[in-house]
Write a protein that holds these residues in place. Structure first.
Motif, PDB file in Angstrom:
ATOM      1  N   MET A 142      -0.645  23.937 -10.358  1.00  0.00           N
ATOM      2  CA  MET A 142      -1.707  23.698 -10.477  1.00  0.00           C
ATOM      3  C   MET A 142      -1.559  21.969 -10.767  1.00  0.00           C
ATOM      4  N   ALA A 143      -0.900  21.840 -11.848  1.00  0.00           N
ATOM      5  CA  ALA A 143      -0.477  20.377 -12.180  1.00  0.00           C
ATOM      6  C   ALA A 143      -0.229  19.502 -11.270  1.00  0.00           C
ATOM      7  N   ARG A 144       1.119  20.183 -11.149  1.00  0.00           N
ATOM      8  CA  ARG A 144       2.114  19.245  -9.376  1.00  0.00           C
ATOM      9  C   ARG A 144       0.860  18.856  -8.067  1.00  0.00           C
ATOM     10  N   GLY A 145      -0.607  19.654  -7.981  1.00  0.00           N
ATOM     11  CA  GLY A 145      -0.352  19.630  -6.328  1.00  0.00           C
ATOM     12  C   GLY A 145      -1.619  18.183  -6.893  1.00  0.00           C
ATOM     13  N   LYS A 146      -1.988  18.045  -8.640  1.00  0.00           N
ATOM     14  CA  LYS A 146      -2.590  16.518  -9.121  1.00  0.00           C
ATOM     15  C   LYS A 146      -1.861  15.867  -9.568  1.00  0.00           C
ATOM     16  N   TYR A 147      -0.680  15.619  -9.419  1.00  0.00           N
ATOM     17  CA  TYR A 147      -0.410  14.772  -9.807  1.00  0.00           C
ATOM     18  C   TYR A 147       0.219  14.148  -8.611  1.00  0.00           C
ATOM     19  N   LYS A 148       0.752  15.384  -7.409  1.00  0.00           N
ATOM     20  CA  LYS A 148       1.467  15.013  -6.283  1.00  0.00           C
ATOM     21  C   LYS A 148       0.199  14.225  -5.836  1.00  0.00           C
ATOM     22  N   ARG A 149      -0.910  14.567  -5.582  1.00  0.00           N
ATOM     23  CA  ARG A 149      -1.957  13.570  -5.171  1.00  0.00           C
ATOM     24  C   ARG A 149      -2.070  12.212  -5.933  1.00  0.00           C
ATOM     25  N   LYS A 150      -1.966  12.008  -6.491  1.00  0.00           N
ATOM     26  CA  LYS A 150      -1.571  10.927  -7.765  1.00  0.00           C
ATOM     27  C   LYS A 150      -0.955   9.858  -7.016  1.00  0.00           C
ATOM     28  N   ARG A 151       0.638  10.845  -6.890  1.00  0.00           N
ATOM     29  CA  ARG A 151       1.431   9.560  -6.300  1.00  0.00           C
ATOM     30  C   ARG A 151       1.623   8.657  -5.037  1.00  0.00           C
ATOM     31  N   GLU A 152       1.280  10.261  -4.153  1.00  0.00           N
ATOM     32  CA  GLU A 152       0.497   9.674  -2.441  1.00  0.00           C
ATOM     33  C   GLU A 152      -1.078   8.536  -3.142  1.00  0.00           C
ATOM     34  N   ARG A 153      -1.778   8.872  -3.309  1.00  0.00           N
ATOM     35  CA  ARG A 153      -2.189   8.046  -3.933  1.00  0.00           C
ATOM     36  C   ARG A 153      -1.956   5.972  -3.622  1.00  0.00           C
ATOM     37  N   ALA A 154      -1.487   6.495  -4.839  1.00  0.00           N
ATOM     38  CA  ALA A 154      -0.563   5.147  -5.414  1.00  0.00           C
ATOM     39  C   ALA A 154       0.387   4.752  -4.259  1.00  0.00           C
ATOM     40  N   ALA A 155       0.820   5.129  -3.557  1.00  0.00           N
ATOM     41  CA  ALA A 155       1.748   4.859  -2.097  1.00  0.00           C
ATOM     42  C   ALA A 155       1.008   4.320  -1.544  1.00  0.00           C
ATOM     43  N   MET A 156       0.017   5.118  -1.135  1.00  0.00           N
ATOM     44  CA  MET A 156      -0.993   4.367   0.232  1.00  0.00           C
ATOM     45  C   MET A 156      -1.954   2.983  -0.020  1.00  0.00           C
ATOM     46  N   ARG A 157      -1.588   3.458  -1.864  1.00  0.00           N
ATOM     47  CA  ARG A 157      -2.307   1.573  -1.841  1.00  0.00           C
ATOM     48  C   ARG A 157      -1.632   0.570  -1.832  1.00  0.00           C
ATOM     49  N   THR A 158       0.125   0.554  -1.764  1.00  0.00           N
ATOM     50  CA  THR A 158       0.582  -0.070  -1.700  1.00  0.00           C
ATOM     51  C   THR A 158       1.791  -0.544   0.281  1.00  0.00           C
ATOM     52  N   LEU A 159       1.081   0.696   0.669  1.00  0.00           N
ATOM     53  CA  LEU A 159       0.853   0.522   1.772  1.00  0.00           C
ATOM     54  C   LEU A 159       0.057  -0.832   2.843  1.00  0.00           C
ATOM     55  N   PRO A 160       1.974  -2.072   3.134  1.00  0.00           N
ATOM     56  CA  PRO A 160       1.559  -2.796   4.117  1.00  0.00           C
ATOM     57  C   PRO A 160       0.087  -3.162   5.379  1.00  0.00           C
ATOM     58  N   ILE A 161      -0.300  -4.360   4.726  1.00  0.00           N
ATOM     59  CA  ILE A 161      -1.436  -4.286   6.162  1.00  0.00           C
ATOM     60  C   ILE A 161      -0.577  -4.079   7.626  1.00  0.00           C
ATOM     61  N   GLU A 162       0.317  -4.252   7.422  1.00  0.00           N
ATOM     62  CA  GLU A 162       0.872  -3.547   8.917  1.00  0.00           C
ATOM     63  C   GLU A 162       1.425  -2.543   9.378  1.00  0.00           C
ATOM     64  N   GLY A 163       0.917  -1.236   8.218  1.00  0.00           N
ATOM     65  CA  GLY A 163       0.653  -0.336   8.524  1.00  0.00           C
ATOM     66  C   GLY A 163      -0.395   0.124   9.176  1.00  0.00           C
ATOM     67  N   LEU A 164      -0.968  -0.564   8.698  1.00  0.00           N
ATOM     68  CA  LEU A 164      -2.840   0.049   8.920  1.00  0.00           C
ATOM     69  C   LEU A 164      -3.488   0.104  10.375  1.00  0.00           C
ATOM     70  N   SER A 165      -2.471  -0.518  11.682  1.00  0.00           N
ATOM     71  CA  SER A 165      -3.112  -0.864  12.910  1.00  0.00           C
ATOM     72  C   SER A 165      -4.193  -2.258  12.954  1.00  0.00           C
ATOM     73  N   PHE A 166      -4.508  -2.458  11.933  1.00  0.00           N
ATOM     74  CA  PHE A 166      -4.968  -3.775  12.301  1.00  0.00           C
ATOM     75  C   PHE A 166      -5.223  -4.184  13.544  1.00  0.00           C
ATOM     76  N   SER A 167      -5.631  -4.875  14.445  1.00  0.00           N
ATOM     77  CA  SER A 167      -5.706  -6.002  15.066  1.00  0.00           C
ATOM     78  C   SER A 167      -5.578  -6.840  14.706  1.00  0.00           C
ATOM     79  N   MET A 168      -4.629  -7.770  15.800  1.00  0.00           N
ATOM     80  CA  MET A 168      -3.776  -8.933  15.362  1.00  0.00           C
ATOM     81  C   MET A 168      -3.951  -9.752  14.763  1.00  0.00           C
ATOM     82  N   ARG A 169      -5.438 -10.322  15.130  1.00  0.00           N
ATOM     83  CA  ARG A 169      -6.814 -11.371  14.951  1.00  0.00           C
ATOM     84  C   ARG A 169      -6.728 -10.975  12.822  1.00  0.00           C
ATOM     85  N   VAL A 170      -7.312  -9.543  12.872  1.00  0.00           N
ATOM     86  CA  VAL A 170      -7.895  -9.382  11.759  1.00  0.00           C
ATOM     87  C   VAL A 170      -6.362  -9.406  10.716  1.00  0.00           C
ATOM     88  N   GLU A 171      -5.526  -8.477  11.011  1.00  0.00           N
ATOM     89  CA  GLU A 171      -3.661  -9.029  10.570  1.00  0.00           C
ATOM     90  C   GLU A 171      -3.718 -10.432  10.168  1.00  0.00           C
TER      91      GLU A 171
END
Length: 78
Positions: free
Chosen positions: A1-30
């Motif tokens: 059970m503890a593994r799932g909690k830490y896995k989700r925490k790592r996934e959220r941390a990885a998503m936060r460092t995602l560059p905006i290029e990977g978020l598929s914004f329009s070119m204007r917004v980017e």
């Protein structure tokens, strides 16, 4: 059970460092976000709606695009 909690925490941390290029914004917004020093998802998350709306050239449609992308990534992370 503890593994799932830490896995989700790592996934959220990885998503936060995602560059905006990977978020598929329009070119204007980017380009507007980059020009104002917002290069990662984490940078955008830490800005309030008022801060984002004060960016010159970022209108109602662009704000709606950003909010929809943020909702998508918030729901995908949890």
């Amino acid at each position: 059970m503890a593994r799932g909690k830490y896995k989700r925490k790592r996934e959220r941390a990885a998503m936060r460092t995602l560059p905006i290029e990977g978020l598929s914004f329009s070119m204007r917004v980017e380009n507007l976000l980059k020009r104002n020093g917002l290069n990662t998802l984490d940078d955008i998350v830490h800005k309030s709606k008022e801060d984002l709306s004060s960016i010159r050239g970022l209108g109602v449609v662009s704000l709606a695009e950003i909010e929809s992308k943020l909702q998508k990534y918030k729901s995908g992370a949890e």
